[in-house]
Design a protein around this motif. Structure first.
Motif, PDB file in Angstrom:
ATOM      1  N   GLY A   1       0.593  -1.137  -0.140  1.00  0.00           N
ATOM      2  CA  GLY A   1      -0.073   0.104  -0.030  1.00  0.00           C
ATOM      3  C   GLY A   1       0.883   1.201  -0.060  1.00  0.00           C
ATOM      4  O   GLY A   1       0.474   2.253  -0.544  1.00  0.00           O
ATOM      5  N   LEU A   2       1.995   1.191   1.028  1.00  0.00           N
ATOM      6  CA  LEU A   2       2.778   2.487   0.722  1.00  0.00           C
ATOM      7  C   LEU A   2       3.549   2.719  -0.501  1.00  0.00           C
ATOM      8  O   LEU A   2       3.646   3.812  -1.043  1.00  0.00           O
ATOM      9  CB  LEU A   2       3.780   2.322   1.717  1.00  0.00           C
ATOM     10  CG  LEU A   2       4.773   3.497   2.246  1.00  0.00           C
ATOM     11  CD1 LEU A   2       3.707   4.663   2.829  1.00  0.00           C
ATOM     12  CD2 LEU A   2       5.630   3.031   3.275  1.00  0.00           C
ATOM     13  N   ALA A   3       3.888   1.563  -1.079  1.00  0.00           N
ATOM     14  CA  ALA A   3       4.717   1.668  -2.185  1.00  0.00           C
ATOM     15  C   ALA A   3       3.737   2.113  -3.267  1.00  0.00           C
ATOM     16  O   ALA A   3       4.166   3.113  -4.303  1.00  0.00           O
ATOM     17  CB  ALA A   3       4.947   0.251  -2.780  1.00  0.00           C
ATOM     18  N   LEU A   4       2.534   1.771  -3.419  1.00  0.00           N
ATOM     19  CA  LEU A   4       1.441   2.632  -4.587  1.00  0.00           C
ATOM     20  C   LEU A   4       1.245   3.909  -4.027  1.00  0.00           C
ATOM     21  O   LEU A   4       1.192   4.782  -5.257  1.00  0.00           O
ATOM     22  CB  LEU A   4       0.001   1.782  -4.322  1.00  0.00           C
ATOM     23  CG  LEU A   4       0.102   0.537  -4.794  1.00  0.00           C
ATOM     24  CD1 LEU A   4      -1.090  -0.480  -4.458  1.00  0.00           C
ATOM     25  CD2 LEU A   4      -0.022   0.595  -6.344  1.00  0.00           C
ATOM     26  N   ASP A   5       1.266   4.344  -2.912  1.00  0.00           N
ATOM     27  CA  ASP A   5       1.156   5.860  -2.359  1.00  0.00           C
ATOM     28  C   ASP A   5       2.353   6.505  -2.852  1.00  0.00           C
ATOM     29  O   ASP A   5       2.272   7.532  -3.590  1.00  0.00           O
ATOM     30  CB  ASP A   5       0.767   5.967  -1.087  1.00  0.00           C
ATOM     31  CG  ASP A   5      -0.495   5.490  -0.536  1.00  0.00           C
ATOM     32  OD1 ASP A   5      -1.510   5.331  -1.394  1.00  0.00           O
ATOM     33  OD2 ASP A   5      -0.882   5.171   0.717  1.00  0.00           O
ATOM     34  N   ALA A   6       3.703   5.941  -2.866  1.00  0.00           N
ATOM     35  CA  ALA A   6       4.838   6.603  -3.184  1.00  0.00           C
ATOM     36  C   ALA A   6       4.924   6.895  -4.730  1.00  0.00           C
ATOM     37  O   ALA A   6       5.210   7.784  -5.287  1.00  0.00           O
ATOM     38  CB  ALA A   6       5.878   5.706  -2.858  1.00  0.00           C
ATOM     39  N   PHE A   7       4.337   5.639  -5.474  1.00  0.00           N
ATOM     40  CA  PHE A   7       4.407   5.854  -6.905  1.00  0.00           C
ATOM     41  C   PHE A   7       3.169   7.054  -7.513  1.00  0.00           C
ATOM     42  O   PHE A   7       3.438   7.765  -8.438  1.00  0.00           O
ATOM     43  CB  PHE A   7       3.673   4.434  -7.395  1.00  0.00           C
ATOM     44  CG  PHE A   7       3.544   4.556  -9.105  1.00  0.00           C
ATOM     45  CD1 PHE A   7       4.400   4.734  -9.872  1.00  0.00           C
ATOM     46  CD2 PHE A   7       2.162   4.338  -9.585  1.00  0.00           C
ATOM     47  CE1 PHE A   7       4.167   4.768 -11.547  1.00  0.00           C
ATOM     48  CE2 PHE A   7       1.803   4.590 -10.690  1.00  0.00           C
ATOM     49  CZ  PHE A   7       2.726   4.638 -11.739  1.00  0.00           C
ATOM     50  N   LEU A   8       1.982   7.018  -6.911  1.00  0.00           N
ATOM     51  CA  LEU A   8       1.150   7.807  -7.173  1.00  0.00           C
ATOM     52  C   LEU A   8       1.415   9.289  -6.976  1.00  0.00           C
ATOM     53  O   LEU A   8       0.970  10.307  -7.634  1.00  0.00           O
ATOM     54  CB  LEU A   8      -0.366   7.610  -6.791  1.00  0.00           C
ATOM     55  CG  LEU A   8      -0.780   6.127  -7.351  1.00  0.00           C
ATOM     56  CD1 LEU A   8      -2.006   5.769  -6.542  1.00  0.00           C
ATOM     57  CD2 LEU A   8      -1.317   6.337  -8.730  1.00  0.00           C
ATOM     58  N   SER A   9       2.085   9.551  -5.808  1.00  0.00           N
ATOM     59  CA  SER A   9       2.579  10.852  -5.419  1.00  0.00           C
ATOM     60  C   SER A   9       4.054  11.103  -5.514  1.00  0.00           C
ATOM     61  O   SER A   9       4.555  12.479  -5.669  1.00  0.00           O
ATOM     62  CB  SER A   9       2.327  10.884  -3.893  1.00  0.00           C
ATOM     63  OG  SER A   9       3.136   9.951  -3.204  1.00  0.00           O
ATOM     64  N   GLY A  10       4.703  10.213  -6.170  1.00  0.00           N
ATOM     65  CA  GLY A  10       6.309  10.588  -6.263  1.00  0.00           C
ATOM     66  C   GLY A  10       6.825  10.925  -5.198  1.00  0.00           C
ATOM     67  O   GLY A  10       7.920  11.851  -5.098  1.00  0.00           O
TER      68      GLY A  10
END
Length: 352
Positions: free
Chosen positions: A113-122
């Motif tokens: 979940g955190l990795a997805l947030d990092a991807f979408l937000s950079g």
């Protein structure tokens, strides 16, 4: 798609905790929808590239999306594989570690979940946190793997090892989930900033050169490696049966610009726990054959370098030159492989 993947992991966790076959089969069926989205997103990305021919950050985002799309599909496959193993465990009463897998499951889901947030937000901060979480999953995997593979009295009394192998399969998939999630975070940083994290060492890398006596080959290898590698690398040498340092080797290396400062050889017990080392290099066939068992995830390399200590004339400089030249060819390749970059060609003299 990310929500579906995280939900599949959550359901796989519930299925394992309760050994509920119905939940497990729901995970298997839900994977079809994830696969369909993977195909749809891939097609949309290709159409966007053809129609708009983006450049710069938009191009990086589309390329990263294609890669993240594939990573998510694979994580969905891992949830599916875990669910299949839950079905095989149904009705079993002898499942090892069944009560201990919760923290590893939770960390794997959190890092996804955190990795997805990092991807979408950079967001580089979130990506860094994902790196730390992935390391925790690796540590749990190593601990549980060693427990499952230990030949204790309980293991020896088992006549059916299928449950143990099923749990090993679940451990492997959870570790791979965290690895794929980390890739997603790295793709996000590249899409937003153009910075490639994949080739950067995430923590200190430790390498051990293991020789018969740590009198000649080991100290030579350690000195050469230290002259080439970045600060985040640590090199050490040790011997199976330590013997006094070869003074001719010390003088020879000094002539090449390398100082052998330590006064005595080291044994394996002197370099700390073997699990601290990423790579152990056996410098001879003898060492390879007599090397103690290495921890899970520690890579062993076998080089079989010419040993001057076995030369008919130990005082001949040619024997030391031969060992030095062989080490000087192999060590730069090892360092380059570990840092993911070309370190250049070592000429035989110390790099200033």
């Amino acid at each position: 798609m990310g929500d579906l993947v995280v939900a599949a992991l959550r359901d796989a966790q519930r299925a394992l905790q309760t050994l509920d076959r119905r939940i497990a089969w729901q995970v298997v069926l839900a994977d079809n929808r994830i696969d369909a989205l993977e195909e749809k997103i891939d097609r949309m990305c290709q159409e966007f590239l053809v129609r708009h021919m983006p450049a710069g950050r938009p191009l990086r985002f589309i390329v990263a999306t294609i890669k993240v799309n594939a990573e998510l599909e694979r994580i969905g496959d891992y949830a599916d594989a875990i669910a299949h193993r839950v079905v095989t465990l149904y009705g079993r009463q002898d499942i090892p570690l069944i009560g201990k897998l919760g923290p590893m499951f939770e960390r794997s889901i959190e890092v996804t979940g955190l990795a997805l947030d990092a991807f979408l937000s950079g967001d580089a901060t979130k990506a860094g946190t994902a790196v730390e979480m992935e390391g925790e999953v690796d540590d749990l995997n190593r601990t549980f793997f060693q427990e499952l593979s230990r030949a204790d009295s309980h293991t020896l009394s088992e006549t059916d090892l299928s449950a143990r192998f099923a749990v090993l399969g679940i451990l492997n998939r959870l570790e791979r989930v965290a690895d794929r999630a980390l890739n997603i975070a790295e793709h996000g940083i590249w899409a937003a900033q153009g910075t490639i994290w994949r080739h950067h060492p995430r923590s200190e890398q430790k390498v051990l050169f293991l020789s018969p006596a740590d009198a000649t080959l080991g100290p030579m290898a350690e000195a050469i490696a230290r002259s080439l590698a970045p600060l985040q690398f640590t090199f050490a040498s040790a011997g199976l049966s330590p013997a006094p340092l070869n003074p001719l080797m010390v003088a020879f290396m000094q002539g090449k610009g390398f100082e052998i400062l330590r006064p005595r050889p080291r044994g394996i017990q002197d370099v700390g726990p073997l699990e601290d080392f990423s790579v152990v290099v056996a410098l001879s066939q003898e060492v390879e054959e007599n090397c103690p068992p290495l921890p899970y995830r520690t890579v062993q390399l076998a080089w079989d370098i010419y040993d001057p200590a076995k030369s008919a004339d130990l005082t001949a400089p040619a024997s030391l030159h031969r060992a030095f030249d062989e080490l000087s060819r192999k060590i730069p390749d090892l360092v380059a492989a570990m840092i993911g970059a070309d370190t250049g060609t070592h000429t035989g003299e110390k790099t200033r």
